[in-house]
Each structure stands twice: as C-alpha cells, then as structure tokens.
Design a protein around this motif. Structure first.
Motif: not given
Length: 946
Positions: A117-124, A418-427, A441-446
């Motif tokens: 359920v993660g969403h990739p975000v470009c680090p650049n 990211k999941v809920m704006g956090k990477g796995i290392a941040e979590a 408090g994780v909120k995801l799509s249906e």
C-alpha cells in the motif's frame, strides 16, 4: 497422581541436596534465595533441561540429529512436566544487522505493508511516482543525444541462485543471439556453466540501436518485446553513459527516477535489493576519525599532535620536511592552524614535495605529493603489511553514520516509498508507543484498507505486547546488540505473549532487571496474563513486588554454594513471611531490612563536570559528579542513564586518563578529571573464559600460596620453585590431562562425557608434587577448600589471610579456591572483582563505575554488597552506580535522577541531591517510590540503633 502439580524427586544437579519439591501448575511461581543457593540449578538446569530433553526425545531420529544431544539432569524423577520454553537474559544477537524490528518480526510485516500500500514519491522533486507506459519509455529514450549508441536489455534473472539452463534455452528458442551474464557479454551458442550456489543476473540483448528520428517505430516494437520477456522491466545500456532503468510499474516522469519492483525485499536492509549500496545496510561505515587522529588539538605538530605518527621517526621526518616545503608552522597549536593547513596535514597535498627520509631499508629520496595523516591511516588499515599494523591503525577508525543513507540502512528507492507520508525507516525510528499511535491512525483508501487490514492487526498486536512489558521507549530501529539482558528477555517475553500458547511451562530469569518500579506493574500484569492462558510460569526473581504478587514462592538456602541447595520454605507469600526459617520471608515481613545511613557524606569538595551531553536522547545537559561520595544515577528505563555514564563519562575519563581510543558520546567538555587517578569499571563479565581460571588465580592469592609451598622444607630438599605448584606449566602438573583434572571422552550418538583423570584422579598435579604438604595439606587439597575454610587454614600467614578475608567480606566464602571461573554467575564475578580491588592499597583517588550490580542478588546479598562499596567510599574513593533498586538508591550520598520518561521523553535531569531531597520532588518517579521506603527504613534504622 493429580495432574495439577509438578512433582520433583531427588534433584541433585550442581549444589542441590537431593531435594523433593511439589510445585502447582498453571500458577505464577517465584523461586528466590541467596545468590548461589541453587535457584537456577532448580529452574533451568533441572526443570527446563528435563522438559526440553523430553520434548526433543519425542521427535524423530532424523530431526534429533540437527538438535544435538541433551544431557539428562541429575534427578530421580519429575512428574507432571509440560513442554518447556526458557526466556533467559542472554543478549538477543551480536549481529549488527539485528534490530528490535527484526527480532520481533515486526519488520517483516512493515515490509509487506509498504510493498502493498506504499506510494513512491520522487526524492528529487517530490512528485508522486506513477507506473510508466510504453510511450513514456520510448519518449525518454528518444530524448537521448542523437547518435547515442544503446542496447535494450530484458533483465530475465536478477540476483537469483541456480544454473538457469532453462532460461538460456528459452532465449535461444525466441531467436535472440546475445546475453549479458553477471556483467559480461556472451553469445548464446557459447558453452559456459554457472555456479549453482551463487547469485546470477542475466539480461537478454533485445536490440542494439543508434538514437535518431527514424528508429522510433522499431524502438517501440523492441521496447514491447523487452517488457514481455522480463515481465514489465527493461534496462537501456547507453554506451559510454549511464544505465537507464524502466518499468511498467513506477518511475518519475520529470527526472526519470525509477523505484522498480514493489516487493517486500526492496524494504529489507539485509537484502542487496533494499540495502544502501555504500554501507551494505548497516547504517554505519568504518572511517578514520579526526578526533582520534588528533586527540589533543591544543598540542603543536612538533609536540606530537598527530597520534598515529608521534612515535615514528620515519613519519616525523616526512612531516617536518612537508611542513617546511608547504610553509606550515610546526610550533603552532593544531587548533590555530588555518583550514587549508589542517586540510593538507589531514588529507595531503597535490603539490609534490622532495623527501629525504630514513626508513627500515636505509635512506629514501623521493619526490611525491604529501600523503595526509588520515589518508595514510586509511591506506595502512585497508592494505596493511601485517595483522598487527591493521590492529594499530584500527584504533584510529570509528563507526560513523553513513553519508549516503544517513543511518537509514536502505537505498533511495526503498526510502522513496511512503505510507501516510512516512517512509519505512521513519516509522522504524518512532518509539514503540508513538509507532503504536501512528499505526492505529493509518488512513487508507477502501481497497488499500482491505489489503492492509490483516497486516496492521499483526503490527498493532506486536507493538502492544512490547508496550505491555515496559519497552515503550525503544525504537524498532534500535540495534539488538545494544540491548541489556533484561530488555532482550522482555522482548522475547512479548513475543511469547503474542503466540497465545497454553499448556506450556515458561522458565524466566529475573525479568524485572533494568526495569523501574513504575513499569513493574505492567510486567507483572503480562506474566499474569500468560498464566491465565493456562501456562505454568517458573520465575527466578528477587524483586519484592513480583514475589508479593506470586501465587507460590519457593525459597532456596540456607546459604550459597556448598552451603545452599535446600528448600527452606515453600507456600504463598503470606506463608513465607510467617516462616522463621525463610530469610526471604524475614525481609518481606520487615523483620530484616537494609539500613539507611542516618548521615550523608559531604565529599571532598571536588567534582567532575560534564557539559553539553547530547548523545542519543540526552537534551544537552550539564551534570556534576561530586567526588568522595557514593553516587547513584537513577531514572525510568530508557531515560539516558547508560548513555550518560557508560557512553560519555566512562569513555571521556578513559580517554583523558588512559589515552583510550574509544570515542565518547557527544558532549562539549569535561572538567575536574585531574582530581582522580584511575577509573575502574566493575562489570558482571566473567573473571576468566577458561576452566583454568579460578578465584585463587584471579585475586593473585595463588601466587602467595605457591610461594608458601615452595618455602616448605620438603620443597627445598627437592629443589622445587613456586612454578612447580602451577597446573598451567610442565613440571608439577599431571601431563596425562595437562593440568585440567578431567578428560573429555567423545561418545558416538551421545553427549561428550567428562571423567576425572585416571592418573591424578582430578587433582591436576603429579604424585611427586602432591607429596609436598603444608600443615598436612597438599596443594590440590588447598584448592579444594572453600574460601571460608582457607581463610581459617592460613590465619597465621597475614598476606594470604588478608586477601582471602576480602573475598569472605564480599560474601563469597562459600566458593572454592580452585573453582572454575566459568561456573561463577555474573553477580559472583562482579563481587570477585570488588574483592580484588579491596586487596589493593587505596590512594583514595579512584573512580569506580558499576552498572546495575544488584543483578542476580538477593536482598541479603545487596546488604553485603553495599557494605563493601561503602568501604571503598570511606577510603576517599568515588563510587558511581546505575541502579533501579531502592535499597541501593536510599544508601546514596548523592542521587542524579534522569527522565522524566524513557526514549524521546527522557534525557533531562529531573532531580539531584540526597535521597531525602529527591524524595520531595513530585516530578521524579524515583522520588515517588523512594519516599515511603525511605521513611519506613529510616524509622527502623533509628529503632535498631536505640
């Protein structure tokens, strides 16, 4: 026979005296008693060992061959035994790759969650990365400079073991001519064999093109073919350029950043796909440390500011000539050199210098750039002339946070998801309680909620179990090798709670170690929860609250070692309190207690001050350690006690006083260290790692005993020196067993058997040596004496008697002089070290550090330990202890309480002062628990004096 009891008959393991005992099942049973009285022999070496042996015996012979043979405990019978699981204090892992997350398996679920359920975000540029279409890929390739030569590759095998013969057959059938195997180009018709057990990568060369407008149609077809062959992945090898990675899955449309396959192994720092390429997933890199190379920056180069070179004539000459040629002053403190001058000294110059130096092989004339000292150390460490040189250079290396992943351990692709704006290392960097709140408090799509629901349930459950045993301050990214024995044990306890097993006998070894009184209630509640599932809990424990909350108590005694091994009392806590034979009962009822000093020492007026302590969770604090006092550092678990004392104070003092190369934690300055002469760390590590080491050799009293035997008339007549009475060298020892006294006999299909040597019958010495006696005892008979007996035996030899008396004073009179060091517990080893210190003539300027010395000690042992520590302070020394035990805290002259919470909520000084002053501070959890104990025991102490 009723099935609600465990019935033990004739237990004789170690020092157990043929005991018979009945223990109720499905109850919380605490086994207590003096250190060395036989608690562990009963719980672990008898009950657990037999339960495990019976389970293993029930397995097939095929399975048993992988588990090894198990010795049968020395016991006549045990009835009503359940399958046994041991949760002891052994550290979980020494592997730097193990973390709290991997040990508890929470990481496995997190990796699955981020993959699904993660969403990739470009680090650049922060763009949300979507899947790439064939059109996007073609446009990206066509954007390359015209006339660029490219190869379209289909990665059909990526880092997988095997010979992959079927892959090559499939490639040939499809009509392709070339493949790239492990980076090397091959024609498909060539004969080459891949090693079956090695990982290989295979790319099919789908097409080779030169970029120009006319190729677009052919390129489109080739891209589609490549994606078909490799399930949606393609690499473009730009000749003399950078490899481009494409995927039908995820890639940034702006900069081309590609995440690749979203699978769990991408998020593992232990797999090559997810690990940071620079530090291989460790988060740290071994590098030369400037602070170790130049430990004292106030020194000049001429005074030897550069530690690796100061004792080398060769490098000193080279440095002098380089400084003269490059105009760098050698008589200026290193700290006052310019940035450019420091850079040249540390990292070298590009300008060539003429050198005329004398080395091992004569005079050497060269013209070359000057090699800086840090570059020189790096080279001599990576490419050493010998192991010795590597060890020497290793002193100037330290583990620094990886500059690529910044300690996150993962590569940029894994960190981009990211999941809920956090990477796995941040979590993973969140403390357990914060992580629990985050995942609740994780909120995801249906659709994502349906996928993540079972994963999140497992994560939340496991985090809740860790929270329930008082580990809420830990982070999932914390290295397992930094955990204390108590923390590691509670992690395994949390894992067992999560397993929801019933009908099991759990054997635990002091689970309350390292736990503040505030968190004890949660631990006891967890133990009761395991009991309520239908399990039997056998807990070796000395903690008052745990004993009071137990369903059944077994008190071992009456003494320790050869004087112990008997059941002194058994029953409910109330029955134990009323039993006059039970020493534990007397302390529980208040008939016996650890007295409180009615006056506190003023110290010698001097102090050691640490300023700006910031390592781990410490909040830039300044701490004073007054000298000539008994100091205790307290606080809830995870508040920063060990960081302050072990990582900063101890290492900083060792660096200043002993030139130790271990780098302290982050702090600004240390003052007052010149007021002490020595820092002595007395821990619970073994006093010797081989059976040849024993209390007599460790405390050096054996030297005096051997000298005494060498002075007897019989020894003088035979010409024996004291070396004759050593069992470690040829001459007096038995050569059949080389002075071991036992011989190992290897048994096929059975455990190895150790039998007494047939020649010396276990005495270790040959017959000629044993003919020499002192007061009708030979050297072997002396080694077989307890220290109490030896003290009386040598009462007329003051030098020996004084040394033995110090061992008796620390409560180890029951130990035999020749007892193997490997059989001593951690608490016994620590007290033996204290005895060795007490023997030395004190200057009154020593600084002793002890980390939780009450581990494994009964209240009566603690009372004796405190008397010894107070003796050290009375001689003018300073004793600093990290401790949770209130009996120790109430005896301090000065208390430093850290907190207020653990983890991120800690790292501040909550209170300092005498125990009476700290007890009045409402913000201090230690003070809250200390206040009633201090009031009760001060009153009892005054009554006892009157």
């Amino acid at each position: 026979m009723a099935n609600d009891k465990i019935v033990i008959r004739g237990a004789r393991e170690h020092n157990l005296k043929d005991i018979n005992l009945t223990i109720p099942k499905d109850k919380l049973v605490v086994i207590t008693g003096l250190s060395g009285s036989g608690k562990s022999s009963l719980a672990f070496d008898t009950l657990y060992a037999e339960g495990r042996r019976r389970y293993v015996q029930s397995l097939s012979s095929y399975a048993r061959q992988f588990l090894g043979q198990m010795d049968k405990p020395d016991v006549d019978s045990i009835d009503g035994l359940n399958p046994a699981i041991s949760i002891d204090q052994k550290t979980t892992s020494h592997n730097p790759r193990s973390t709290v997350g991997t040990v508890t398996e929470i990481n496995d679920y997190l990796r699955l969650l981020w993959a699904r359920v993660g969403h990739p975000v470009c680090p650049n540029d922060g763009t949300l990365i979507e899947r790439q279409s064939v059109d996007q890929m073609v446009d990206r390739i066509m954007a390359l400079p015209e006339r660029s030569k490219i190869q379209l590759l289909a990665p059909v095998v990526r880092a997988k073991r095997g010979e992959h013969k079927e892959v090559f057959k499939r490639v040939q059938r499809a009509g392709y001519v070339r493949v790239i195997v492990d980076g090397e180009m091959h024609e498909i018709g060539e004969e080459f064999a891949l090693e079956k057990n090695k990982r290989h990568s295979i790319d099919i060369v789908v097409d080779r093109l030169i970029v120009k407008p006319s190729i677009k149609s052919r390129l489109f077809d080739s891209v589609e073919a490549a994606l078909r062959l490799s399930d949606g992945y393609m690499n473009v090898d730009v000749i003399s350029g950078k490899m481009l990675n494409f995927s039908e899955y995820y890639a940034c449309p702006k900069c081309g950043f590609t995440v690749g396959e979203m699978e769990p192994r991408l998020f593992s720092f232990n797999a090559p796909f997810g690990a940071c390429p620079d530090c291989d997933g460790l988060g740290m890199k071994l590098a030369v440390d400037e602070d170790l190379v130049v430990p004292d920056k106030s020194k000049t180069l001429a005074e030897g500011a550069l530690a690796p070179w100061k004792n080398s004539n060769y490098y000193t000459e080279m440095l002098e000539q380089a400084c003269a040629a490059l105009k760098i002053p050698m008589d200026k403190p290193f700290s006052k050199l310019t940035k450019r001058q420091k850079d040249i000294i540390l990292h070298g110059s590009t300008k060539k210098v003429k050198f005329h130096v004398t080395g091992d092989f004569g005079v050497n004339d060269t013209t070359q750039p000057f090699e800086g000292v840090m570059d020189n150390v790096e080279r001599r460490y990576r490419r050493p002339m010998s192991k010795f040189m590597r060890d020497v250079m290793g002193k100037y290396m330290t583990e620094l946070t990886c500059s690529t992943c910044h300690g996150k351990r993962l590569n940029e692709k894994a960190l981009a998801v990211k999941v809920m704006g956090k990477g796995i290392a941040e979590a993973s960097d969140l403390s357990i309680n914060k992580a629990l709140n985050f995942f609740k408090g994780v909120k995801l799509s249906e659709q994502e909620t349906m996928i993540a629901k079972p994963i999140l349930k497992e994560v939340r459950d496991r985090l809740s179990f860790l929270d329930s045993v008082g580990l809420d301050y830990l982070t999932l990214s914390r290295s397992a090798n930094t955990l204390s024995g108590g923390e590691a044990q509670r992690i395994r306890l949390a894992t067992q709670i999560g397993s929801n097993l019933s009908g099991v006998m759990y054997v635990l070894d002091e689970p309350s170690i390292g736990l503040h009184q505030r968190d004890n209630d949660r631990l006891i509640a967890s133990l009761k929860r395991m009991r309520d599932l239908g399990n039997s809990l056998i807990v070796v424990e000395h903690d008052d609250e745990t004993m009071r909350q137990a369903d059944y108590l077994v008190d071992m005694g009456p003494g320790a070692g050869v004087y112990g091994g008997k059941v002194m009392a058994q029953g409910t806590p109330k029955e134990i309190e009323e039993n006059p034979k039970s020493l534990t009962g007397q302390y529980l009822s208040g008939k016996k207690f650890v007295p409180v000093p009615l006056t506190r020492r003023k110290g010698n007026g001097k102090k050691i001050t640490i300023t700006g302590a910031q390592e781990n969770n410490l909040k830039n604090i300044d701490v004073d350690f007054p000298l000539g006092k008994f100091i205790v550092v307290s606080g809830v678990s995870g508040s920063g006690k060990s960081t302050l004392v072990n990582m900063i104070l101890k290492r900083a003092l060792a660096q200043k006083l002993n030139n130790n190369s271990t780098k302290p934690g982050k702090y600004k300055s240390i003052r007052g260290y010149k007021n002490i002469e020595k820092i002595i760390d007395i821990d619970q590590s073994p006093i010797g790692r081989t059976p040849r080491s024993n209390p007599a050799t460790y405390t050096s009293v054996f030297d005096d005993i051997r000298t005494l035997f060498a002075q007897t008339n019989e020894a003088k007549m035979r010409g024996y020196t004291k070396a004759r009475f050593s069992f470690n060298v040829k001459g007096g020892r038995c050569e059949a067993c080389h002075g071991d006294g036992i011989i190992k006999i290897e048994m096929n299909f059975l455990p190895d058997v150790y039998v007494p040597c047939e020649v010396c019958h276990g005495t270790r010495y040959n017959s000629e040596t044993l003919e020499v006696t002192y007061r009708e005892k030979n050297i072997a008979q002396v080694l077989d004496m307890t220290i109490n007996e030896a003290c009386k035996f040598f009462e007329n030899i003051p030098k020996i008697e004084r040394k033995l008396q110090t061992i008796v004073d620390v409560g180890l009179g029951y130990v035999k002089l020749g007892q193997s060091a490997t059989t001593l517990s951690g608490g016994e080893a620590q007290r033996m070290k204290l005895a060795a210190e007490l023997q030395k003539l004190s200057t009154g300027k020593n600084f002793y550090i002890l980390d939780e010395p009450t581990t494994g000690l009964h209240t009566d042992d603690i009372k004796r330990l405190l008397e010894v520590l107070q003796r050290l302070v009375d001689e003018g020394n300073t004793v600093l202890i990290i401790e949770h035990n209130l009996d120790v805290i109430k005896n301090a002259d000065w208390l430093i309480d850290l907190g207020p919470e653990g983890g991120e909520g800690g790292g501040n000084i909550v209170a300092t002062g005498t125990p009476e002053e700290v007890a009045q501070v409402k913000e201090s959890y230690t003070g809250q628990y200390l206040k009633p104990v201090l009031e009760r025991d001060t009153k009892l102490t005054k009554e006892a004096k009157d």
